[in-house]
Design a protein around this motif. Structure first.
Motif, short mmCIF file in Angstrom:
data_model
loop_
_atom_site.label_atom_id
_atom_site.label_comp_id
_atom_site.label_asym_id
_atom_site.label_seq_id
_atom_site.Cartn_x
_atom_site.Cartn_y
_atom_site.Cartn_z
N MET A 7 0.84 -1.18 0.00
CA MET A 7 0.00 0.00 0.00
C MET A 7 0.89 1.24 0.00
O MET A 7 1.74 1.40 0.88
CB MET A 7 -0.91 -0.01 1.24
N TYR A 8 0.70 2.08 -0.98
CA TYR A 8 1.48 3.32 -1.09
C TYR A 8 0.70 4.43 -0.42
O TYR A 8 -0.45 4.72 -0.80
CB TYR A 8 1.78 3.63 -2.56
N ILE A 9 1.31 5.04 0.61
CA ILE A 9 0.56 5.96 1.46
C ILE A 9 1.11 7.38 1.39
O ILE A 9 2.31 7.60 1.19
CB ILE A 9 0.54 5.48 2.92
N THR A 10 0.22 8.35 1.58
CA THR A 10 0.59 9.77 1.63
C THR A 10 -0.24 10.44 2.72
O THR A 10 -1.27 9.92 3.17
CB THR A 10 0.31 10.48 0.29
N SER A 11 0.19 11.62 3.13
CA SER A 11 -0.59 12.42 4.08
C SER A 11 -0.27 13.89 3.89
O SER A 11 0.89 14.27 3.69
CB SER A 11 -0.27 12.01 5.52
N ASP A 12 -1.32 14.71 3.95
CA ASP A 12 -1.14 16.16 3.89
C ASP A 12 -1.02 16.76 5.28
O ASP A 12 -0.76 17.96 5.43
CB ASP A 12 -2.34 16.82 3.17
N ASP A 13 -1.20 15.91 6.31
CA ASP A 13 -1.28 16.41 7.69
C ASP A 13 0.04 16.29 8.46
O ASP A 13 0.22 16.98 9.47
CB ASP A 13 -2.38 15.67 8.45
N LEU A 24 1.36 1.86 12.62
CA LEU A 24 0.57 1.23 11.56
C LEU A 24 0.11 -0.16 11.97
O LEU A 24 -0.95 -0.63 11.54
CB LEU A 24 1.39 1.16 10.27
N HIS A 25 0.90 -0.83 12.81
CA HIS A 25 0.45 -2.12 13.35
C HIS A 25 -0.85 -1.94 14.12
O HIS A 25 -1.76 -2.77 14.04
CB HIS A 25 1.54 -2.71 14.26
N GLY A 26 -0.93 -0.83 14.87
CA GLY A 26 -2.17 -0.54 15.60
C GLY A 26 -3.35 -0.31 14.69
O GLY A 26 -4.49 -0.65 15.03
N THR A 89 -4.54 8.65 15.44
CA THR A 89 -4.86 9.49 16.61
C THR A 89 -3.59 9.97 17.31
O THR A 89 -3.59 11.05 17.91
CB THR A 89 -5.73 8.70 17.60
N SER A 90 -2.52 9.18 17.22
CA SER A 90 -1.27 9.58 17.89
C SER A 90 -0.57 10.72 17.16
O SER A 90 0.39 11.30 17.68
CB SER A 90 -0.32 8.38 17.98
N LYS A 91 -1.05 11.04 15.97
CA LYS A 91 -0.50 12.14 15.17
C LYS A 91 -1.54 13.25 15.00
O LYS A 91 -1.70 13.83 13.94
CB LYS A 91 -0.05 11.64 13.80
N GLU A 92 -2.26 13.53 16.10
CA GLU A 92 -3.28 14.58 16.12
C GLU A 92 -4.33 14.36 15.04
O GLU A 92 -4.71 15.27 14.31
CB GLU A 92 -2.62 15.97 15.97
N ASN A 93 -4.77 13.10 14.95
CA ASN A 93 -5.82 12.70 14.00
C ASN A 93 -5.46 12.98 12.55
O ASN A 93 -6.31 13.35 11.73
CB ASN A 93 -7.15 13.39 14.36
N ALA A 94 -4.20 12.79 12.24
CA ALA A 94 -3.75 12.96 10.86
C ALA A 94 -4.37 11.90 9.97
O ALA A 94 -4.50 10.74 10.36
CB ALA A 94 -2.23 12.86 10.79
#
Length: 249
Positions: A7-13, A24-26, A89-94
């Motif tokens: 899975m190739y993942i991205t985030s703007d947050d 990610l295991h969580g 949630t550990s990343k301020e709901n990113a």
């Protein structure tokens, strides 16, 4: 069944780094069946492994499974089109978006046949793609001790196939006595886990294996399983991911 989901993942947050691997295991535990998650939590040998690796500019989160139950309860859930993003949630709901998925499936029998029908390889080049480490005598081992490497792979293959023939002390001794590391390029790397850091190693080793063809092919088979189950400790959380880069006849 052996499966691998990339899975190739991205985030703007937030900025994705390898240090979120255990987080990610969580995510996996939160989206699969609760009862099955509880069983996995209490299991010594999990039927899946994960890794988070940066390929060029892309972050690739890989989840590999072994066995029908893990296929049904982990692989199918994560591979489903509906699983296209998640919140940390550990990343301020990113919000993390999954922009692409790649799936690979192979029956265990096919892997065994393909490997044992190969021309025997005297040298195997193994890449440790995420930090690997072992536990021995209540202490961490952060070098690729071949006894611990083969022992770990044999135990994981035994658990994956429910075939006790994958592990016995005599075969383990034969592998260790007939193998040696002939080149390497390794470095120590810290792996983040619940607020603490575990030291492991990444890089590659080339292993020379002498002896009969059956022993050489058995060693390669173990590393093929390792490409799905990892090696050493904490493979389900992101440590110990490996790959066979090349082999020499």
């Amino acid at each position: 069944m052996l499966t691998k989901l990339r899975m190739y993942i991205t985030s703007d947050d937030f900025e994705i780094t390898r240090h979120i691997s255990s987080v990610l295991h969580g995510v996996i535990m939160s989206v699969i069946d609760t009862d099955y998650a509880s069983i996995l939590h209490n299991s010594n040998l999990n039927p899946f492994s994960t890794s988070l690796v940066k390929n060029g500019d892309e972050w690739c989160w890989t989840v590999a499974t072994v066995g029908q139950e893990a296929y049904d309860k982990i692989f199918k859930v994560l591979a489903d089109k509906s699983f296209s993003s998640f919140v940390l949630t550990s990343k301020e709901n990113a919000v993390v978006n999954i922009v692409k998925k790649e799936t690979f499936e192979i029956p265990v029998e096919n892997l065994l046949k393909a490997t044992f029908n190969d021309e025997p390889s005297s040298v195997l080049k193994i890449s440790f793609d995420t930090p690997a480490a072992f536990k021995s005598r209540n202490d961490y081992v952060i070098v690729p001790d071949l006894h611990l490497v083969f022992q770990s792979l044999m135990k994981k293959a035994t658990a994956a196939t429910s075939d006790d023939s994958f592990f016995d002390e005599e075969t383990l001794d034969a592998l260790v006595q007939n193998s040696k590391i002939i080149s390497y390029n390794l470095r120590t790397v810290k792996f983040s886990l619940e607020g603490r850091r575990i030291t492991g190693f990444t890089g590659y080793i080339s292993i020379y294996i002498k002896g009969p063809s059956l022993l050489k092919n058995f060693a390669k088979t173990l590393f093929r399983f390792g490409e799905y189950l990892g090696v050493g400790i904490k493979a389900s959380i992101g440590m110990g991911a490996l790959s066979i880069k090349e082999d020499e006849k």
